[in-house]
Design an enzyme around this catalytic site. Sequence first.
Site, PDB file in Angstrom:
ATOM      1  CB  SER A  90      -8.052   3.412  -1.766  1.00  0.00           C
ATOM      2  OG  SER A  90      -7.249   4.625  -1.752  1.00  0.00           O
ATOM      3  CG  PHE A 142     -12.603   8.953   1.983  1.00  0.00           C
ATOM      4  CD1 PHE A 142     -13.441   7.989   1.529  1.00  0.00           C
ATOM      5  CD2 PHE A 142     -12.230  10.136   1.285  1.00  0.00           C
ATOM      6  CE1 PHE A 142     -13.823   8.247   0.179  1.00  0.00           C
ATOM      7  CE2 PHE A 142     -12.778  10.263  -0.108  1.00  0.00           C
ATOM      8  CZ  PHE A 142     -13.723   9.151  -0.564  1.00  0.00           C
ATOM      9  CE1 TYR A 191      -2.667   0.503  -2.408  1.00  0.00           C
ATOM     10  CE2 TYR A 191      -3.146   2.775  -2.353  1.00  0.00           C
ATOM     11  CZ  TYR A 191      -3.388   1.663  -1.849  1.00  0.00           C
ATOM     12  OH  TYR A 191      -4.471   1.368  -0.906  1.00  0.00           O
ATOM     13  CG  PHE A 196       4.799  17.030   2.600  1.00  0.00           C
ATOM     14  CD1 PHE A 196       6.239  17.133   2.991  1.00  0.00           C
ATOM     15  CD2 PHE A 196       4.456  15.763   2.889  1.00  0.00           C
ATOM     16  CE1 PHE A 196       7.129  16.356   3.416  1.00  0.00           C
ATOM     17  CE2 PHE A 196       5.497  14.815   3.311  1.00  0.00           C
ATOM     18  CZ  PHE A 196       6.658  15.112   3.652  1.00  0.00           C
ATOM     19  CE  LYS A 223      -5.849  -0.977  -2.316  1.00  0.00           C
ATOM     20  NZ  LYS A 223      -6.074  -2.446  -1.753  1.00  0.00           N
ATOM     21  CE  LYS A 228      -0.290   0.732   4.741  1.00  0.00           C
ATOM     22  NZ  LYS A 228      -0.777   1.412   5.882  1.00  0.00           N
TER      23      LYS A 228
HETATM   24  P1  NAD Z   1      -1.240  -3.037   6.187  1.00  0.00           P
HETATM   25  O1  NAD Z   1      -0.076  -3.025   5.291  1.00  0.00           O
HETATM   26  O2  NAD Z   1      -1.131  -2.903   7.785  1.00  0.00           O
HETATM   27  O3  NAD Z   1      -2.202  -4.449   6.074  1.00  0.00           O
HETATM   28  C1  NAD Z   1      -1.997  -5.160   4.586  1.00  0.00           C
HETATM   29  C2  NAD Z   1      -1.478  -6.826   5.288  1.00  0.00           C
HETATM   30  O4  NAD Z   1      -1.692  -7.204   3.988  1.00  0.00           O
HETATM   31  C3  NAD Z   1      -0.299  -6.752   5.820  1.00  0.00           C
HETATM   32  O5  NAD Z   1      -0.378  -7.099   7.108  1.00  0.00           O
HETATM   33  C4  NAD Z   1       0.515  -7.454   4.887  1.00  0.00           C
HETATM   34  O6  NAD Z   1       1.537  -8.229   5.466  1.00  0.00           O
HETATM   35  C5  NAD Z   1      -0.411  -8.377   4.159  1.00  0.00           C
HETATM   36  N1  NAD Z   1      -0.143  -8.865   2.972  1.00  0.00           N
HETATM   37  C6  NAD Z   1       0.283  -7.739   1.746  1.00  0.00           C
HETATM   38  N2  NAD Z   1       0.488  -8.581   0.894  1.00  0.00           N
HETATM   39  C7  NAD Z   1       0.151  -9.892   0.797  1.00  0.00           C
HETATM   40  C8  NAD Z   1      -0.044 -11.186   0.250  1.00  0.00           C
HETATM   41  N3  NAD Z   1       0.306 -11.239  -0.925  1.00  0.00           N
HETATM   42  N4  NAD Z   1      -0.452 -12.165   1.016  1.00  0.00           N
HETATM   43  C9  NAD Z   1      -0.628 -12.251   2.267  1.00  0.00           C
HETATM   44  N5  NAD Z   1      -0.529 -11.047   2.859  1.00  0.00           N
HETATM   45  C10 NAD Z   1      -0.333  -9.927   2.319  1.00  0.00           C
HETATM   46  O7  NAD Z   1      -2.208  -2.026   5.559  1.00  0.00           O
HETATM   47  P2  NAD Z   1      -3.563  -1.488   6.032  1.00  0.00           P
HETATM   48  O8  NAD Z   1      -3.437  -0.102   6.093  1.00  0.00           O
HETATM   49  O9  NAD Z   1      -4.092  -2.240   7.190  1.00  0.00           O
HETATM   50  O10 NAD Z   1      -4.430  -1.492   4.554  1.00  0.00           O
HETATM   51  C11 NAD Z   1      -5.245  -2.834   4.653  1.00  0.00           C
HETATM   52  C12 NAD Z   1      -6.050  -2.700   3.190  1.00  0.00           C
HETATM   53  O11 NAD Z   1      -6.774  -1.269   3.086  1.00  0.00           O
HETATM   54  C13 NAD Z   1      -4.907  -2.547   1.914  1.00  0.00           C
HETATM   55  O12 NAD Z   1      -5.370  -3.402   0.915  1.00  0.00           O
HETATM   56  C14 NAD Z   1      -4.849  -1.165   1.407  1.00  0.00           C
HETATM   57  O13 NAD Z   1      -4.363  -0.930   0.504  1.00  0.00           O
HETATM   58  C15 NAD Z   1      -6.303  -0.782   1.827  1.00  0.00           C
HETATM   59  N6  NAD Z   1      -6.349   0.777   2.153  1.00  0.00           N
HETATM   60  C16 NAD Z   1      -5.715   1.341   3.367  1.00  0.00           C
HETATM   61  C17 NAD Z   1      -5.807   2.686   3.429  1.00  0.00           C
HETATM   62  C18 NAD Z   1      -4.471   3.367   4.479  1.00  0.00           C
HETATM   63  O14 NAD Z   1      -4.461   4.544   4.388  1.00  0.00           O
HETATM   64  N7  NAD Z   1      -4.257   2.541   5.667  1.00  0.00           N
HETATM   65  C19 NAD Z   1      -6.463   3.353   2.676  1.00  0.00           C
HETATM   66  C20 NAD Z   1      -7.346   2.892   1.718  1.00  0.00           C
HETATM   67  C21 NAD Z   1      -7.265   1.571   1.282  1.00  0.00           C
HETATM   68  C1  WQD Z   2      -2.299  13.578   4.416  1.00  0.00           C
HETATM   69  C2  WQD Z   2      -1.627  14.814   4.332  1.00  0.00           C
HETATM   70  C3  WQD Z   2       0.293  15.220   2.987  1.00  0.00           C
HETATM   71  C4  WQD Z   2       2.973  13.420   5.849  1.00  0.00           C
HETATM   72  C5  WQD Z   2      -2.340   8.457   1.037  1.00  0.00           C
HETATM   73  C6  WQD Z   2      -2.483   7.555   0.089  1.00  0.00           C
HETATM   74  C7  WQD Z   2      -3.830   7.248  -0.114  1.00  0.00           C
HETATM   75  C8  WQD Z   2      -4.345   6.502   0.903  1.00  0.00           C
HETATM   76  C9  WQD Z   2      -4.133   7.022   2.089  1.00  0.00           C
HETATM   77  C10 WQD Z   2      -4.431   3.910   0.483  1.00  0.00           C
HETATM   78  C11 WQD Z   2      -1.319  15.318   2.813  1.00  0.00           C
HETATM   79  C12 WQD Z   2       0.359  15.604   4.526  1.00  0.00           C
HETATM   80  C13 WQD Z   2       1.657  13.824   5.200  1.00  0.00           C
HETATM   81  C14 WQD Z   2       3.828  14.169   6.302  1.00  0.00           C
HETATM   82  C15 WQD Z   2       2.605  16.063   5.683  1.00  0.00           C
HETATM   83  N1  WQD Z   2      -3.931   4.932   1.217  1.00  0.00           N
HETATM   84  N2  WQD Z   2       1.440  15.357   5.113  1.00  0.00           N
HETATM   85  N3  WQD Z   2       3.703  15.711   6.114  1.00  0.00           N
HETATM   86  O1  WQD Z   2      -1.608  11.514   0.893  1.00  0.00           O
HETATM   87  O2  WQD Z   2      -4.047  11.566   1.762  1.00  0.00           O
HETATM   88  O3  WQD Z   2      -3.241   9.528   0.843  1.00  0.00           O
HETATM   89  O4  WQD Z   2      -2.813   7.380   2.329  1.00  0.00           O
HETATM   90  O5  WQD Z   2      -5.255   3.714  -0.303  1.00  0.00           O
HETATM   91  O6  WQD Z   2      -3.969   6.248  -1.482  1.00  0.00           O
HETATM   92  O7  WQD Z   2      -1.752   8.499  -1.229  1.00  0.00           O
HETATM   93  O8  WQD Z   2      -2.501  10.642   3.047  1.00  0.00           O
HETATM   94  O9  WQD Z   2      -1.305  10.387   5.187  1.00  0.00           O
HETATM   95  O10 WQD Z   2       0.149  10.629   3.294  1.00  0.00           O
HETATM   96  O11 WQD Z   2      -1.182  12.658   3.867  1.00  0.00           O
HETATM   97  O12 WQD Z   2       2.259  17.103   5.494  1.00  0.00           O
HETATM   98  O13 WQD Z   2       5.070  13.844   7.024  1.00  0.00           O
HETATM   99  O14 WQD Z   2      -0.715  15.059   5.406  1.00  0.00           O
HETATM  100  O15 WQD Z   2       0.765  16.246   2.200  1.00  0.00           O
HETATM  101  O16 WQD Z   2      -1.832  16.800   2.758  1.00  0.00           O
HETATM  102  P1  WQD Z   2      -2.817  10.986   1.504  1.00  0.00           P
HETATM  103  P2  WQD Z   2      -1.036  11.013   3.882  1.00  0.00           P
END
Ligand code: NAD
Ligand code: WQD
Length: 339
Positions: A125, A179, A150, A219, A154, A85
């Site tokens: 996402s 979000f 990435y 940033f 999705k 991710k």
């Molecule tokens: P995370 O990295 O903590 O969790 C993802 C887990 O998937 C990890 O434990 C990793 O070890 C496991 N993994 C990765 N590839 C694998 C594979 N091939 N087989 C088995 N396990 C595998 O991340 P998270 O923040 O908990 O995110 C969970 C999901 O939500 C992800 O798909 C991420 O893209 C999505 N998501 C996260 C965010 C965010 O900002 N955290 C936002 C939108 C979507």
């Molecule tokens: C939030 C705000 C930065 C770090 C990302 C992925 C998105 C989703 C969530 C999975 C922005 C600012 C950040 C720092 C800063 N993931 N910032 N200083 O960019 O909205 O989204 O994570 O799907 O796909 O792109 O989240 O937490 O990185 O940033 O000023 O050290 O904080 O510029 O405005 P973002 P973020």
Amino acid sequence: MQNILLTGGAGYIGSHIAVELINAGYFPVIIDNLANSSEKSVERVGKITGVTPKFYRGDCRDEKLLDKIFVEAQISCVIHLAGLKAVGESVEKPLEYYDNNLNATIALCRSMKKAGVKNFIFSSSATVYNSKNPMPLSEDSVTGGCTNPYGWTKYMIEQILSGVQKANPDWSVTLLRYFNPVGAHKSGLIGENPRGIPNNLMPFITQVATGKREKLNIFGNDYPTKDGTCIRDYIHVLDLAKGHVKAIEYTLNHNGVEVFNLGTGQGYSVLDMVEAFQKANNIKLPYTFAPRRAGDLTECYSTPAKANKILGWKAEETLETMCADSWNWQRQNPNGYEE
Ligand code: NAD
Ligand code: WQD
């Protein structure tokens, strides 16, 4: 008791979903290769709830292992969180991201077909939305035009799952577009545990608060927003996890493909977040303004009206509790799950 398979369930969001599933009377079965997590999170879920999920250490691209899991546990619904991710890393290593995220999904669908499991919830996402959309983003907003591999994974997985559902009309596919998840379980036992320098705002803030990082770099302060910093829709991971419980009920009772935004609908700036963190935790947070980060959007926030209405779900936590709970976790676990 119904078993729910959580791929990537040892991760940040998955471990919180496991707790909420147990609270709602479901039993979580987890497969995770621990590429970005620790098995300790699974033990901690047991500590919080008194029920330890069944854990398989393995890769979702390993179809034989998936077949074995579906034979050993009667699974009602799959929540597919497993994936890489990190946006920046995906630009450096596109093949790794396409291989991991797409092939894991394909293997999972194949194995589900063999096992006759038809209920699929996907961790999508807000990044699938096109950057030219007006705010707030609704499920009908334009998708595509992603700016990094990435995001494309999705987008493509949403297409793959829609195609699979079309070919198998008795499948139920729910696409949840998250979000910006932040916060941690109130116990402080599970939370976000990034490896290396955090990319995301909240884990960077909590590492500044522990003293691990000297100061926060904000940033950009010349965006056309109220205070010049970017606006995001931060959502407490507990609310997000509860949304999955509602999504299971929905998925089990409908066929077709349905998309839901999971956000609060409220946009906060980076400076709002810094202020809320300082106030909620009574901590001074050193920061400076740094140049804009490539690829950042000025604003990104949802309307969660569809999930509110159809899933009967609404985010309830505040920016203050997001900040307090993130800090409670980080304070108790300054090195995450490592000793
Ligand atoms: P995370 O990295 O903590 O969790 C993802 C887990 O998937 C990890 O434990 C990793 O070890 C496991 N993994 C990765 N590839 C694998 C594979 N091939 N087989 C088995 N396990 C595998 O991340 P998270 O923040 O908990 O995110 C969970 C999901 O939500 C992800 O798909 C991420 O893209 C999505 N998501 C996260 C965010 C965010 O900002 N955290 C936002 C939108 C979507
Ligand atoms: C939030 C705000 C930065 C770090 C990302 C992925 C998105 C989703 C969530 C999975 C922005 C600012 C950040 C720092 C800063 N993931 N910032 N200083 O960019 O909205 O989204 O994570 O799907 O796909 O792109 O989240 O937490 O990185 O940033 O000023 O050290 O904080 O510029 O405005 P973002 P973020």
